[in-house]
Design a protein around this motif. Structure first.
Motif, mmCIF file in Angstrom:
data_model
loop_
_atom_site.group_PDB
_atom_site.id
_atom_site.type_symbol
_atom_site.label_atom_id
_atom_site.label_comp_id
_atom_site.label_asym_id
_atom_site.label_seq_id
_atom_site.Cartn_x
_atom_site.Cartn_y
_atom_site.Cartn_z
ATOM 1 N N HIS A 186 0.860 -1.183 0.000
ATOM 2 C CA HIS A 186 0.000 0.000 0.000
ATOM 3 C C HIS A 186 0.889 1.224 0.000
ATOM 4 N N SER A 187 0.675 2.064 -0.975
ATOM 5 C CA SER A 187 1.478 3.264 -1.047
ATOM 6 C C SER A 187 0.972 4.274 -0.023
ATOM 7 N N ILE A 232 -0.537 7.469 1.615
ATOM 8 C CA ILE A 232 -1.627 8.362 1.204
ATOM 9 C C ILE A 232 -1.000 9.683 0.740
ATOM 10 N N ASP A 253 -4.662 12.158 -3.556
ATOM 11 C CA ASP A 253 -5.592 11.016 -3.538
ATOM 12 C C ASP A 253 -7.042 11.471 -3.474
ATOM 13 N N SER A 254 -7.863 10.843 -4.288
ATOM 14 C CA SER A 254 -9.308 11.083 -4.210
ATOM 15 C C SER A 254 -9.877 10.249 -3.071
ATOM 16 N N ASP A 285 -9.535 6.692 -3.947
ATOM 17 C CA ASP A 285 -8.177 6.174 -3.729
ATOM 18 C C ASP A 285 -7.970 5.819 -2.260
ATOM 19 N N ARG A 329 -9.834 2.674 -1.356
ATOM 20 C CA ARG A 329 -9.165 1.496 -1.923
ATOM 21 C C ARG A 329 -7.914 1.147 -1.106
ATOM 22 N N LYS A 330 -7.106 2.164 -0.777
ATOM 23 C CA LYS A 330 -5.854 1.898 -0.052
ATOM 24 C C LYS A 330 -6.121 1.347 1.353
ATOM 25 N N GLN A 354 -7.669 -2.169 1.040
ATOM 26 C CA GLN A 354 -6.688 -3.127 0.531
ATOM 27 C C GLN A 354 -5.730 -3.560 1.634
#
Length: 287
Positions: A89-90, A92, A96-97, A100, A103-104, A107
């Motif tokens: 996971h990148s 934040i 980021d929307s 995004d 999702r992050k 995930q």
């Protein structure tokens, strides 16, 4: 021969051993796992020179992480990288929307659940369920975020008529542990496995003859030394959320599964008690 690895276990296996490596060893692991060009032809010499250590040191680290040697470690990493399990996971970012972010965050939890499910020791799980089913008293110990998990699961046990208590204060933990005996079970929660208050209470409970189940993110943590059974979550977390958020969800799921297994051992009784609990709560609401 490739493919004998479950990729979900590879990241977990490395992550659970990292806290117990020396700073130099951890740096070497970072160097190896950070290589974008790693494949099945990458030579040991390339890796050791890149990390600035001897070939023997790289082999020793691979073995410390639970692999047979460098080639075994290299293959495991290659298999792991070929799956989306490894899409770390990148961080934040300001761009980021909301989609995004959702999702992050999700995930991170999905990965923690998948990896934790893949490493659960089923025989240890069964022993834990047996102990909790047969116990006279169940003590749940945890501080901070871990106390929330302890409260959640104790509540479930009480609903099916199994006596359970939660302690999140260091003195109360010790006082409760001092009252336990051979028929009792402690479930000790600590993400790091190094929470001294929880370790002290678990040690005292064991001295009293009680059985101890540890729930932690690191198998080799000091808490495990005080436990009869250790059940591990595995979460790598993200820089912003931290490890604890994902580990908490994994640990809640471990305990939900344990709860279901305990209830299943006497399903008629559990269902009857659930109905009684519901009726009592409904009657109170109607008043």
């Amino acid at each position: 021969m490739m493919g004998h690895y479950d990729p979900r276990t590879v990241g977990a296996q490395i992550r659970m051993k990292l806290p117990f490596l020396t700073p130099l060893e951890a740096r070497v692991v970072d160097t190896i796992t950070g290589r974008n060009d790693l494949d099945l032809t990458t030579a040991l010499r390339q890796v050791s020179e890149d990390a600035g250590v001897s070939d023997a040191m790289v082999v020793k680290i691979a073995k410390k992480l639970g692999f047979n040697g460098f080639r075994d470690f290299r293959e495991a990493l290659v298999v792991y990288r070929q799956t989306d399990v490894a899409s770390l996971h990148s961080e934040i970012s300001p761009e980021d929307s909301s989609a995004d972010i959702i999702r992050k965050v999700f995930q991170t939890s999905i990965q923690a659940l998948e990896e934790t499910m893949s490493i659960i020791d089923v025989s240890a799980f069964d022993r834990a369920a047996d102990l909790l089913h047969g116990a006279r008293q169940r003590d749940f110990y945890g501080v901070g975020g871990s106390a929330q998990i302890a409260r959640d699961v104790a509540h479930k046990f009480l609903r099916i008529g199994l006596r359970a208590g939660v302690q999140d204060d260091p003195h109360m933990m010790l006082m409760s542990a001092a009252l336990l005996g051979p028929e009792d079970v402690v479930v000790a929660f600590s993400h790091s496995g190094t929470t001294s208050n929880v370790i002290d209470a678990a040690r005292l409970a064991r001295q009293q003859g009680a059985r101890v189940i540890a729930i932690t993110n690191y198998a080799a943590a000091p808490l495990s030394e005080q436990a009869d059974i250790t059940l591990c979550s595995t979460a790598q977390g993200s820089p912003l959320l931290g490890e604890n958020a994902a580990a908490r969800i994994a640990q809640l799921n471990i305990m939900d599964a344990i709860f279901v297994a305990v209830a299943q051992r006497d399903l008629d009784r559990a269902e009857a008690q659930l109905a009684r609990t519901r009726n009592a709560v409904d009657a109170k609401r109607r008043r």
